[in-house]
Scaffold this motif. Structure first.
Motif, short mmCIF file in Angstrom:
data_model
loop_
_atom_site.label_atom_id
_atom_site.label_comp_id
_atom_site.label_asym_id
_atom_site.label_seq_id
_atom_site.Cartn_x
_atom_site.Cartn_y
_atom_site.Cartn_z
N GLU A 164 74.19 -8.75 -16.45
CA GLU A 164 75.30 -8.29 -16.75
C GLU A 164 75.66 -7.82 -18.10
OE1 GLU A 164 78.12 -11.68 -15.99
OE2 GLU A 164 77.74 -11.58 -13.80
N GLN A 165 74.92 -8.06 -18.94
CA GLN A 165 75.00 -7.50 -20.49
C GLN A 165 74.33 -6.01 -20.81
OE1 GLN A 165 77.20 -9.12 -22.31
NE2 GLN A 165 77.45 -10.70 -20.51
N PHE A 166 73.56 -5.50 -19.62
CA PHE A 166 72.99 -4.16 -20.10
C PHE A 166 73.88 -3.07 -20.13
CE2 PHE A 166 69.39 -6.90 -17.81
CZ PHE A 166 68.50 -6.74 -18.93
N GLY A 167 73.84 -2.53 -21.25
CA GLY A 167 74.51 -1.13 -21.29
C GLY A 167 73.99 0.00 -20.65
N LEU A 168 72.53 0.01 -20.40
CA LEU A 168 71.86 0.96 -19.91
C LEU A 168 70.78 0.38 -18.82
CD1 LEU A 168 69.71 3.65 -21.79
CD2 LEU A 168 68.97 2.51 -19.82
N ILE A 169 71.01 0.83 -17.78
CA ILE A 169 69.86 0.44 -16.32
C ILE A 169 69.27 1.70 -16.06
CG2 ILE A 169 69.80 -0.57 -14.41
CD1 ILE A 169 72.40 -2.51 -15.20
N ALA A 170 67.99 1.78 -16.14
CA ALA A 170 67.62 3.01 -15.42
C ALA A 170 66.34 2.27 -14.42
CB ALA A 170 66.67 3.69 -16.38
N HIS A 171 66.21 3.25 -13.37
CA HIS A 171 65.13 2.86 -12.28
C HIS A 171 64.36 4.17 -12.13
CE1 HIS A 171 63.09 1.84 -8.80
NE2 HIS A 171 63.59 0.89 -8.52
N LEU A 172 62.94 4.08 -12.67
CA LEU A 172 62.20 4.95 -12.54
C LEU A 172 61.31 5.25 -11.24
CD1 LEU A 172 60.66 5.08 -16.24
CD2 LEU A 172 62.25 6.49 -15.14
N GLY A 173 60.78 6.62 -10.99
CA GLY A 173 60.34 6.83 -9.93
C GLY A 173 60.84 6.62 -8.46
#
Length: 282
Positions: free
Chosen positions: A195-204
């Protein structure tokens, strides 16, 4: 634009001190490690000038690395100061404990030497980042508790992760976690940390189920063809309405990437940047 902003693509920028903790997911070979190196180059050379990946380097983010697979991230032990890179379970506990200690020392410094309400950002202090590569594999190592020492290390590991995720923002101490899996069940990543992530990226490329494990069930997934080096992103403050952002990671020549990373990490010095201030970070 704040001193802590770096470009993530031609159209997306990230204010790291405001939304610092980052989660990078994707299958093996999707470009996670290259994207982490791109983030490192931008953060290590802050503040950024114009749209270039490499900035002036007067506000250099300091890095600590945990890579129990001893892969590309582990090679940074030849560049970073001694004791900042861990490739074994015991060393990982030592590195994360040291990182928590840095967070506490900076908190004391701000409390004792700066006006009431000051933060690392308001004082223009360089950030500190802990990068954990292949978190799901690392979590599995710590969940293997056979001996008393194993149980002690597991407790120290997850306790330190929670401290950093909950208390690090005011001190400018953050984490970047890379993992093939992002769900609590599959990766061992506790929900309160997620819950503390300010940036979440999923690649591919991935199916809808994989995206929902990374971003949650309420997210709206655009109909985009995603290839290696491309992905979808949730960025605090920019995607709060539920729509993910398609993006493409910076393009690097693999033959020159190492040189660029080594050059960007030229200002990695123990002690110097713990209490350094450069004025307002905005």
């Amino acid at each position: 634009m704040s001193k802590y902003t770096i470009p993530l693509s031609k159209t997306i920028s990230w204010d790291a001190s405001a939304h610092g903790n980052a989660l990078i997911t994707g299958a093996r070979g999707s470009g996670k490690t290259f994207f982490c190196f791109a983030l490192m180059i931008g953060l290590a050379t802050l503040p950024n000038n114009s749209s270039n990946l490499i900035g002036s380097g007067t506000l250099p983010t300091q890095f600590f690395i945990i890579d129990l697979k001893n892969a590309d991230m582990g090679r940074l032990q030849h560049v970073l100061p001694k004791g900042r890179v861990a490739t074994t379970k015991k060393a990982a506990v030592e590195v994360i404990d040291r990182f928590v200690d840095i967070m506490k020392k900076r908190a004391d410094s701000i409390k004792n030497n700066a006006p009431f309400g000051s933060t690392a950002r308001s004082l223009g202090m360089p950030m500190y980042y802990l990068i954990i590569d292949e978190f799901s594999a690392t979590s599995a190592v710590f969940n293997e508790t056979i001996t008393k020492d194993d149980k002690s290390m597991k407790y120290r590991w997850f306790s330190a992760l929670r401290q950093l995720s909950l208390e690090g923002r005011q001190q400018g101490t953050f984490m970047i976690i890379a993992s093939q899996q992002a769900s609590v069940t599959n990766s061992g990543l506790p929900s309160d940390i997620h819950e503390q992530f300010g940036l979440i990226a999923h690649l591919g490329p991935a199916n809808k189920e994989s995206y929902r494990l990374t971003f949650g069930n309420e997210i709206k997934i655009p109909r985009e063809h995603i290839d290696v080096g491309e992905g979808l992103m949730w960025l605090e403050g920019q995607t709060d309405r539920g729509f993910l952002l398609p993006f493409c990671t910076p393009k690097f020549n693999p033959k020159t990437l190492q040189e660029r990373v080594w050059l960007a990490l030229d200002n990695q010095l123990d002690g110097r940047y713990l209490t350094m201030t450069t004025g307002n970070g905005d």
